[in-house]
Design a protein around this motif. Structure first.
Motif, PDB file in Angstrom:
ATOM      1  N   LYS A  50     -15.178  21.778  -6.586  1.00 61.12           N
ATOM      2  CA  LYS A  50     -16.112  22.565  -5.780  1.00 61.12           C
ATOM      3  C   LYS A  50     -16.950  23.491  -6.657  1.00 61.12           C
ATOM      4  O   LYS A  50     -18.154  23.638  -6.447  1.00 61.12           O
ATOM      5  CB  LYS A  50     -15.343  23.380  -4.741  1.00 61.12           C
ATOM      6  N   GLU A  51     -16.313  24.098  -7.651  1.00 66.47           N
ATOM      7  CA  GLU A  51     -17.024  25.022  -8.540  1.00 66.47           C
ATOM      8  C   GLU A  51     -18.014  24.302  -9.451  1.00 66.47           C
ATOM      9  O   GLU A  51     -18.976  24.908  -9.913  1.00 66.47           O
ATOM     10  CB  GLU A  51     -16.019  25.806  -9.386  1.00 66.47           C
ATOM     11  N   SER A  52     -17.778  23.046  -9.715  1.00 68.01           N
ATOM     12  CA  SER A  52     -18.643  22.322 -10.652  1.00 68.01           C
ATOM     13  C   SER A  52     -19.677  21.430  -9.960  1.00 68.01           C
ATOM     14  O   SER A  52     -20.326  20.626 -10.626  1.00 68.01           O
ATOM     15  CB  SER A  52     -17.791  21.487 -11.606  1.00 68.01           C
ATOM     16  N   LEU A  53     -19.813  21.576  -8.641  1.00 69.98           N
ATOM     17  CA  LEU A  53     -20.829  20.788  -7.943  1.00 69.98           C
ATOM     18  C   LEU A  53     -22.214  21.113  -8.491  1.00 69.98           C
ATOM     19  O   LEU A  53     -22.575  22.279  -8.620  1.00 69.98           O
ATOM     20  CB  LEU A  53     -20.808  21.084  -6.446  1.00 69.98           C
ATOM     21  N   GLN A  54     -22.951  20.066  -8.800  1.00 70.46           N
ATOM     22  CA  GLN A  54     -24.303  20.263  -9.305  1.00 70.46           C
ATOM     23  C   GLN A  54     -25.243  19.262  -8.645  1.00 70.46           C
ATOM     24  O   GLN A  54     -25.032  18.061  -8.731  1.00 70.46           O
ATOM     25  CB  GLN A  54     -24.355  20.058 -10.823  1.00 70.46           C
ATOM     26  N   THR A  55     -26.219  19.791  -7.987  1.00 74.80           N
ATOM     27  CA  THR A  55     -27.262  18.958  -7.415  1.00 74.80           C
ATOM     28  C   THR A  55     -28.466  19.847  -7.126  1.00 74.80           C
ATOM     29  O   THR A  55     -28.324  21.036  -6.851  1.00 74.80           O
ATOM     30  CB  THR A  55     -26.800  18.220  -6.144  1.00 74.80           C
ATOM     31  N   ASN A  56     -29.633  19.265  -7.206  1.00 75.03           N
ATOM     32  CA  ASN A  56     -30.853  20.005  -6.896  1.00 75.03           C
ATOM     33  C   ASN A  56     -31.173  19.966  -5.407  1.00 75.03           C
ATOM     34  O   ASN A  56     -32.014  20.706  -4.934  1.00 75.03           O
ATOM     35  CB  ASN A  56     -32.043  19.440  -7.695  1.00 75.03           C
ATOM     36  N   GLU A  58     -30.369  20.814  -1.825  1.00 78.92           N
ATOM     37  CA  GLU A  58     -29.577  21.794  -1.079  1.00 78.92           C
ATOM     38  C   GLU A  58     -28.733  21.134   0.005  1.00 78.92           C
ATOM     39  O   GLU A  58     -27.570  21.505   0.219  1.00 78.92           O
ATOM     40  CB  GLU A  58     -30.521  22.841  -0.458  1.00 78.92           C
ATOM     41  N   LYS A  59     -29.278  20.144   0.670  1.00 80.86           N
ATOM     42  CA  LYS A  59     -28.555  19.443   1.739  1.00 80.86           C
ATOM     43  C   LYS A  59     -27.349  18.699   1.163  1.00 80.86           C
ATOM     44  O   LYS A  59     -26.247  18.780   1.709  1.00 80.86           O
ATOM     45  CB  LYS A  59     -29.489  18.472   2.461  1.00 80.86           C
ATOM     46  N   GLU A  60     -27.532  18.004   0.053  1.00 78.70           N
ATOM     47  CA  GLU A  60     -26.421  17.288  -0.592  1.00 78.70           C
ATOM     48  C   GLU A  60     -25.338  18.266  -1.030  1.00 78.70           C
ATOM     49  O   GLU A  60     -24.151  17.976  -0.916  1.00 78.70           O
ATOM     50  CB  GLU A  60     -26.911  16.494  -1.806  1.00 78.70           C
ATOM     51  N   LEU A  61     -25.737  19.393  -1.542  1.00 75.18           N
ATOM     52  CA  LEU A  61     -24.788  20.405  -1.988  1.00 75.18           C
ATOM     53  C   LEU A  61     -23.967  20.925  -0.807  1.00 75.18           C
ATOM     54  O   LEU A  61     -22.748  21.075  -0.913  1.00 75.18           O
ATOM     55  CB  LEU A  61     -25.526  21.561  -2.674  1.00 75.18           C
ATOM     56  N   ARG A  62     -24.628  21.201   0.317  1.00 77.23           N
ATOM     57  CA  ARG A  62     -23.931  21.674   1.514  1.00 77.23           C
ATOM     58  C   ARG A  62     -22.932  20.631   2.008  1.00 77.23           C
ATOM     59  O   ARG A  62     -21.797  20.962   2.353  1.00 77.23           O
ATOM     60  CB  ARG A  62     -24.930  22.005   2.627  1.00 77.23           C
ATOM     61  N   ILE A  63     -23.358  19.367   2.038  1.00 77.10           N
ATOM     62  CA  ILE A  63     -22.477  18.300   2.525  1.00 77.10           C
ATOM     63  C   ILE A  63     -21.261  18.158   1.608  1.00 77.10           C
ATOM     64  O   ILE A  63     -20.120  18.071   2.072  1.00 77.10           O
ATOM     65  CB  ILE A  63     -23.240  16.960   2.647  1.00 77.10           C
ATOM     66  N   ALA A  64     -21.490  18.154   0.296  1.00 74.61           N
ATOM     67  CA  ALA A  64     -20.393  18.040  -0.662  1.00 74.61           C
ATOM     68  C   ALA A  64     -19.446  19.232  -0.553  1.00 74.61           C
ATOM     69  O   ALA A  64     -18.219  19.080  -0.586  1.00 74.61           O
ATOM     70  CB  ALA A  64     -20.938  17.912  -2.080  1.00 74.61           C
ATOM     71  N   ASN A  65     -20.018  20.412  -0.397  1.00 73.72           N
ATOM     72  CA  ASN A  65     -19.225  21.632  -0.243  1.00 73.72           C
ATOM     73  C   ASN A  65     -18.374  21.577   1.021  1.00 73.72           C
ATOM     74  O   ASN A  65     -17.194  21.934   1.005  1.00 73.72           O
ATOM     75  CB  ASN A  65     -20.177  22.830  -0.175  1.00 73.72           C
TER      76      ASN A  65
END
Length: 167
Positions: A50-56, A58-65
């Motif tokens: 979770k701490e190392s999630l990297q994406t530009n 925002e929607k992908e980041l929210r879904i992954a989170n």
């Protein structure tokens, strides 16, 4: 506002979370100390992920989170309900939780090994079976030399206990 008035591209997919191994309501979540440590290691791994999630995006980041958070919630429930069984206090001459049992099945020349573990530890490829499984329930309370049976449809399998250990 109703979801009917939200643009289609603004709607997020709800992540599908794979369920953890089944543990019926009201059943104690027994674990070995190794199983408990594995749950803690899994939580640490999810935290790092979770701490190392990297994406530009925002929607992908929210879904992954959200996906990791949901997995973490299920995992934390298991950790909080875990009851570690001290294998050194189990009766050496009787099959109980945590026992590694050597059995001869039917007239086989080879010996099978099973360890009775918690639901999250179970892995038949490694010879680890859940304490809720039919084989484990059949073996529990037996002693070396005992014979027990497992009905598989029209086939009756005979299990003879050869050895019991706790490690």
């Amino acid at each position: 506002m109703s979801r009917g008035f939200v643009k289609e591209e603004d709607q997020e997919e709800i992540p599908m979370i794979p369920p953890r191994a089944d543990l019926p309501n009201g059943v104690t979540n027994y674990v070995t100390s190794l199983g408990y440590n594995n749950l803690l290691a899994e939580r640490k791994s999810l935290t790092i992920e979770k701490e190392s999630l990297q994406t530009n995006d925002e929607k992908e980041l929210r879904i992954a989170n959200n996906l990791i958070s949901a997995k973490m919630q299920l995992l934390n429930e298991r950790i909080s309900t875990a009851k570690i069984v001290d294998l050194s206090k189990q009766p050496e001459n009787e099959v109980r939780f945590g026992a590694t049992v050597l059995v001869k099945i039917d007239n086989a020349t080879t010996i099978q090994q099973f360890q009775i573990v918690g639901v999250d530890e179970a892995n038949i490829a490694k010879g680890k079976i859940s304490f809720l499984s039919p084989i484990a329930r059949m073996l529990i309370s037996k002693q070396v030399g005992d014979t027990t049976f497992l009905n598989l449809g029209k086939v009756k399998r005979v299990f003879k206990i050869v050895a019991i250990s706790y490690s």
